[in-house]
Design a protein around this motif. Sequence first.
Motif, PDB file in Angstrom:
ATOM      1  N   VAL A   1       3.142 -11.097  -0.432  1.00  0.00           N
ATOM      2  CA  VAL A   1       2.684 -11.793  -1.809  1.00  0.00           C
ATOM      3  C   VAL A   1       2.430 -10.588  -2.505  1.00  0.00           C
ATOM      4  N   LEU A   2       1.940  -9.335  -2.281  1.00  0.00           N
ATOM      5  CA  LEU A   2       1.983  -8.202  -3.235  1.00  0.00           C
ATOM      6  C   LEU A   2       3.247  -7.831  -3.704  1.00  0.00           C
ATOM      7  N   MET A   3       4.481  -7.880  -2.989  1.00  0.00           N
ATOM      8  CA  MET A   3       5.670  -7.440  -3.119  1.00  0.00           C
ATOM      9  C   MET A   3       6.340  -8.459  -3.984  1.00  0.00           C
ATOM     10  N   ILE A   4       6.110  -9.737  -3.738  1.00  0.00           N
ATOM     11  CA  ILE A   4       6.658 -10.782  -4.714  1.00  0.00           C
ATOM     12  C   ILE A   4       6.226 -10.644  -5.826  1.00  0.00           C
ATOM     13  N   ALA A   5       4.797 -10.230  -5.974  1.00  0.00           N
ATOM     14  CA  ALA A   5       4.391 -10.132  -7.484  1.00  0.00           C
ATOM     15  C   ALA A   5       5.053  -8.860  -8.192  1.00  0.00           C
ATOM     16  N   ALA A   6       5.298  -7.855  -7.511  1.00  0.00           N
ATOM     17  CA  ALA A   6       5.926  -6.573  -8.075  1.00  0.00           C
ATOM     18  C   ALA A   6       7.286  -7.113  -8.498  1.00  0.00           C
ATOM     19  N   ILE A   7       7.928  -7.812  -7.562  1.00  0.00           N
ATOM     20  CA  ILE A   7       9.469  -8.294  -8.115  1.00  0.00           C
ATOM     21  C   ILE A   7       9.317  -9.017  -9.447  1.00  0.00           C
ATOM     22  N   ILE A   8       8.292  -9.887  -9.312  1.00  0.00           N
ATOM     23  CA  ILE A   8       8.187 -10.875 -10.554  1.00  0.00           C
ATOM     24  C   ILE A   8       7.972  -9.836 -11.895  1.00  0.00           C
ATOM     25  N   PHE A   9       7.048  -8.942 -11.621  1.00  0.00           N
ATOM     26  CA  PHE A   9       6.648  -8.076 -12.764  1.00  0.00           C
ATOM     27  C   PHE A   9       7.779  -7.319 -13.305  1.00  0.00           C
ATOM     28  N   HIS A  10       8.619  -6.551 -12.121  1.00  0.00           N
ATOM     29  CA  HIS A  10       9.901  -5.634 -12.605  1.00  0.00           C
ATOM     30  C   HIS A  10      10.934  -6.491 -13.028  1.00  0.00           C
ATOM     31  N   ILE A  11      11.108  -7.864 -12.473  1.00  0.00           N
ATOM     32  CA  ILE A  11      12.335  -8.825 -13.375  1.00  0.00           C
ATOM     33  C   ILE A  11      11.725  -9.152 -14.516  1.00  0.00           C
ATOM     34  N   SER A  12      10.528  -9.378 -14.935  1.00  0.00           N
ATOM     35  CA  SER A  12       9.874  -9.943 -16.083  1.00  0.00           C
ATOM     36  C   SER A  12      10.153  -8.715 -17.346  1.00  0.00           C
ATOM     37  N   ARG A  13      10.223  -7.517 -16.738  1.00  0.00           N
ATOM     38  CA  ARG A  13      10.423  -6.199 -17.750  1.00  0.00           C
ATOM     39  C   ARG A  13      11.780  -5.683 -17.819  1.00  0.00           C
ATOM     40  N   GLY A  14      12.724  -6.491 -17.253  1.00  0.00           N
ATOM     41  CA  GLY A  14      14.090  -6.160 -17.118  1.00  0.00           C
ATOM     42  C   GLY A  14      14.391  -4.923 -16.063  1.00  0.00           C
ATOM     43  N   GLU A  15      13.674  -4.917 -15.249  1.00  0.00           N
ATOM     44  CA  GLU A  15      13.827  -3.691 -14.269  1.00  0.00           C
ATOM     45  C   GLU A  15      14.501  -4.246 -13.087  1.00  0.00           C
ATOM     46  N   VAL A  16      15.445  -5.055 -12.877  1.00  0.00           N
ATOM     47  CA  VAL A  16      15.879  -5.702 -11.747  1.00  0.00           C
ATOM     48  C   VAL A  16      16.345  -4.527 -10.683  1.00  0.00           C
ATOM     49  N   ALA A  17      16.705  -3.378 -11.227  1.00  0.00           N
ATOM     50  CA  ALA A  17      17.466  -2.207 -10.443  1.00  0.00           C
ATOM     51  C   ALA A  17      16.212  -1.659  -9.575  1.00  0.00           C
ATOM     52  N   GLN A  18      14.932  -1.899 -10.009  1.00  0.00           N
ATOM     53  CA  GLN A  18      13.854  -1.252  -9.168  1.00  0.00           C
ATOM     54  C   GLN A  18      13.155  -1.982  -8.153  1.00  0.00           C
ATOM     55  N   ILE A  19      13.678  -3.370  -7.898  1.00  0.00           N
ATOM     56  CA  ILE A  19      13.072  -4.176  -6.789  1.00  0.00           C
ATOM     57  C   ILE A  19      13.832  -4.020  -5.527  1.00  0.00           C
ATOM     58  N   GLY A  20      14.544  -3.084  -5.241  1.00  0.00           N
ATOM     59  CA  GLY A  20      15.094  -2.998  -3.864  1.00  0.00           C
ATOM     60  C   GLY A  20      14.075  -2.392  -2.867  1.00  0.00           C
ATOM     61  N   VAL A  21      13.198  -1.542  -3.392  1.00  0.00           N
ATOM     62  CA  VAL A  21      12.080  -1.108  -2.416  1.00  0.00           C
ATOM     63  C   VAL A  21      10.907  -2.292  -2.288  1.00  0.00           C
ATOM     64  N   ASN A  22      10.804  -3.017  -3.130  1.00  0.00           N
ATOM     65  CA  ASN A  22       9.895  -4.106  -3.159  1.00  0.00           C
ATOM     66  C   ASN A  22      10.355  -5.274  -1.962  1.00  0.00           C
ATOM     67  N   ILE A  23      11.852  -5.479  -1.902  1.00  0.00           N
ATOM     68  CA  ILE A  23      12.271  -6.358  -1.153  1.00  0.00           C
ATOM     69  C   ILE A  23      12.389  -5.849   0.480  1.00  0.00           C
ATOM     70  N   PHE A  24      12.705  -4.660   0.346  1.00  0.00           N
ATOM     71  CA  PHE A  24      12.678  -3.921   1.729  1.00  0.00           C
ATOM     72  C   PHE A  24      11.252  -3.882   2.156  1.00  0.00           C
ATOM     73  N   PHE A  25      10.128  -3.843   1.721  1.00  0.00           N
ATOM     74  CA  PHE A  25       8.889  -3.733   1.945  1.00  0.00           C
ATOM     75  C   PHE A  25       8.395  -5.178   2.582  1.00  0.00           C
ATOM     76  N   ALA A  26       8.803  -6.039   1.555  1.00  0.00           N
ATOM     77  CA  ALA A  26       8.553  -7.547   2.022  1.00  0.00           C
ATOM     78  C   ALA A  26       9.293  -8.247   3.067  1.00  0.00           C
ATOM     79  N   VAL A  27      10.483  -7.601   3.428  1.00  0.00           N
ATOM     80  CA  VAL A  27      11.168  -7.962   4.558  1.00  0.00           C
ATOM     81  C   VAL A  27      10.546  -7.465   5.665  1.00  0.00           C
ATOM     82  N   THR A  28      10.111  -6.141   5.638  1.00  0.00           N
ATOM     83  CA  THR A  28       9.716  -5.300   6.710  1.00  0.00           C
ATOM     84  C   THR A  28       8.396  -5.878   6.860  1.00  0.00           C
TER      85      THR A  28
END
Length: 135
Positions: A91-118
Amino acid sequence: MIKGEKKSVLLNITLWLAQILLVAGFTWAGAMKLFKPAEELAAMWPWTAAHPGLVNFTGILDILAGLGLVLPALLRRVSKFTVYIALATIVLMIAAIIFHISRGEVAQIGVNIFFAVTSAFIAWGRNVKAHISAR
Protein backbone atom coordinates in the motif's frame (compact mmCIF):
# COMPACT_ATOMS: atom_id res chain seq x y z
CA MET A 1 16.22 -34.62 2.02
CA ILE A 2 13.35 -35.24 -0.39
CA LYS A 3 12.47 -33.02 -3.32
CA GLY A 4 9.61 -31.15 -1.58
CA GLU A 5 11.77 -30.39 1.45
CA LYS A 6 14.53 -28.97 -0.78
CA LYS A 7 12.01 -26.67 -2.46
CA SER A 8 10.73 -25.56 0.94
CA VAL A 9 14.24 -24.82 2.22
CA LEU A 10 15.10 -22.95 -0.98
CA LEU A 11 11.88 -20.90 -0.74
CA ASN A 12 12.57 -20.07 2.91
CA ILE A 13 16.12 -18.92 2.05
CA THR A 14 14.81 -16.85 -0.87
CA LEU A 15 12.19 -15.24 1.37
CA TRP A 16 14.82 -14.36 3.98
CA LEU A 17 17.01 -12.83 1.27
CA ALA A 18 14.05 -10.79 -0.02
CA GLN A 19 13.25 -9.65 3.52
CA ILE A 20 16.85 -8.62 4.18
CA LEU A 21 17.01 -6.79 0.84
CA LEU A 22 13.90 -4.79 1.68
CA VAL A 23 15.12 -4.11 5.22
CA ALA A 24 18.30 -2.64 3.75
CA GLY A 25 16.39 -0.61 1.18
CA PHE A 26 13.76 0.74 3.53
CA THR A 27 16.24 1.46 6.31
CA TRP A 28 18.52 3.31 3.88
CA ALA A 29 15.60 5.34 2.45
CA GLY A 30 14.24 6.12 5.91
CA ALA A 31 17.64 7.14 7.26
CA MET A 32 18.22 9.38 4.24
CA LYS A 33 14.86 11.09 4.70
CA LEU A 34 15.33 11.57 8.43
CA PHE A 35 19.02 12.43 8.77
CA LYS A 36 20.34 13.87 5.51
CA PRO A 37 20.42 17.70 5.34
CA ALA A 38 17.41 19.20 3.55
CA GLU A 39 19.57 20.79 0.84
CA GLU A 40 21.13 17.45 -0.09
CA LEU A 41 17.71 15.76 -0.12
CA ALA A 42 16.32 18.49 -2.38
CA ALA A 43 19.19 17.93 -4.81
CA MET A 44 18.38 14.19 -4.95
CA TRP A 45 14.60 14.37 -4.63
CA PRO A 46 13.28 17.82 -5.62
CA TRP A 47 9.86 17.20 -4.05
CA THR A 48 11.34 17.08 -0.55
CA ALA A 49 11.88 20.86 -0.34
CA ALA A 50 8.16 21.52 -0.65
CA HIS A 51 7.04 18.72 1.68
CA PRO A 52 9.35 18.45 4.74
CA GLY A 53 6.60 16.94 6.91
CA LEU A 54 5.90 14.30 4.30
CA VAL A 55 9.62 13.53 4.11
CA ASN A 56 9.83 12.90 7.86
CA PHE A 57 6.58 10.90 7.89
CA THR A 58 7.65 8.65 5.02
CA GLY A 59 11.11 8.29 6.58
CA ILE A 60 9.53 6.95 9.76
CA LEU A 61 7.24 4.66 7.75
CA ASP A 62 10.22 3.35 5.78
CA ILE A 63 12.16 2.49 8.96
CA LEU A 64 9.10 0.82 10.52
CA ALA A 65 8.44 -1.15 7.32
CA GLY A 66 12.00 -2.38 7.22
CA LEU A 67 11.97 -3.46 10.85
CA GLY A 68 8.51 -4.99 10.57
CA LEU A 69 9.49 -7.13 7.60
CA VAL A 70 12.17 -8.95 9.53
CA LEU A 71 11.95 -8.56 13.32
CA PRO A 72 8.73 -10.53 13.98
CA ALA A 73 9.97 -13.43 11.88
CA LEU A 74 13.50 -13.25 13.25
CA LEU A 75 12.34 -13.12 16.86
CA ARG A 76 9.59 -15.66 16.14
CA ARG A 77 7.05 -13.50 17.94
CA VAL A 78 3.76 -12.77 16.21
CA SER A 79 5.36 -13.89 12.96
CA LYS A 80 2.07 -13.29 11.10
CA PHE A 81 2.88 -9.59 11.61
CA THR A 82 5.52 -9.94 8.87
CA VAL A 83 2.73 -10.75 6.41
CA TYR A 84 0.70 -7.72 7.52
CA ILE A 85 3.71 -5.42 7.22
CA ALA A 86 4.44 -6.78 3.74
CA LEU A 87 0.85 -5.99 2.72
CA ALA A 88 1.08 -2.52 4.27
CA THR A 89 4.33 -1.99 2.39
CA ILE A 90 2.53 -2.72 -0.88
CA VAL A 91 0.00 0.00 0.00
CA LEU A 92 2.86 2.39 0.86
CA MET A 93 4.53 1.69 -2.49
CA ILE A 94 1.26 2.21 -4.38
CA ALA A 95 0.90 5.57 -2.63
CA ALA A 96 4.49 6.44 -3.60
CA ILE A 97 3.84 5.44 -7.21
CA ILE A 98 0.71 7.60 -7.35
CA PHE A 99 2.63 10.50 -5.77
CA HIS A 100 5.46 10.27 -8.30
CA ILE A 101 3.12 9.87 -11.28
CA SER A 102 1.10 12.90 -10.14
CA ARG A 103 4.33 14.93 -10.16
CA GLY A 104 5.40 13.70 -13.60
CA GLU A 105 8.20 11.58 -12.12
CA VAL A 106 7.30 8.30 -13.81
CA ALA A 107 10.98 7.46 -14.27
CA GLN A 108 11.36 7.22 -10.48
CA ILE A 109 8.74 4.54 -9.81
CA GLY A 110 10.90 1.53 -10.72
CA VAL A 111 12.17 1.11 -7.17
CA ASN A 112 8.63 1.43 -5.82
CA ILE A 113 7.40 -1.27 -8.19
CA PHE A 114 10.31 -3.53 -7.27
CA PHE A 115 9.64 -3.05 -3.54
CA ALA A 116 5.89 -3.67 -4.03
CA VAL A 117 6.46 -6.88 -6.01
CA THR A 118 9.07 -8.10 -3.52
CA SER A 119 6.69 -7.32 -0.65
CA ALA A 120 3.93 -9.27 -2.41
CA PHE A 121 6.30 -12.22 -2.72
CA ILE A 122 7.09 -12.02 1.00
CA ALA A 123 3.41 -11.76 1.95
CA TRP A 124 2.53 -14.75 -0.24
CA GLY A 125 5.49 -16.82 0.84
CA ARG A 126 5.19 -16.19 4.58
CA ASN A 127 1.41 -16.59 4.52
CA VAL A 128 0.98 -19.54 2.18
CA LYS A 129 4.20 -21.49 1.70
CA ALA A 130 6.84 -20.85 4.37
CA HIS A 131 5.22 -19.90 7.66
CA ILE A 132 7.48 -19.07 10.54
CA SER A 133 6.20 -20.65 13.71
CA ALA A 134 6.05 -18.60 16.88
CA ARG A 135 8.07 -19.94 19.80
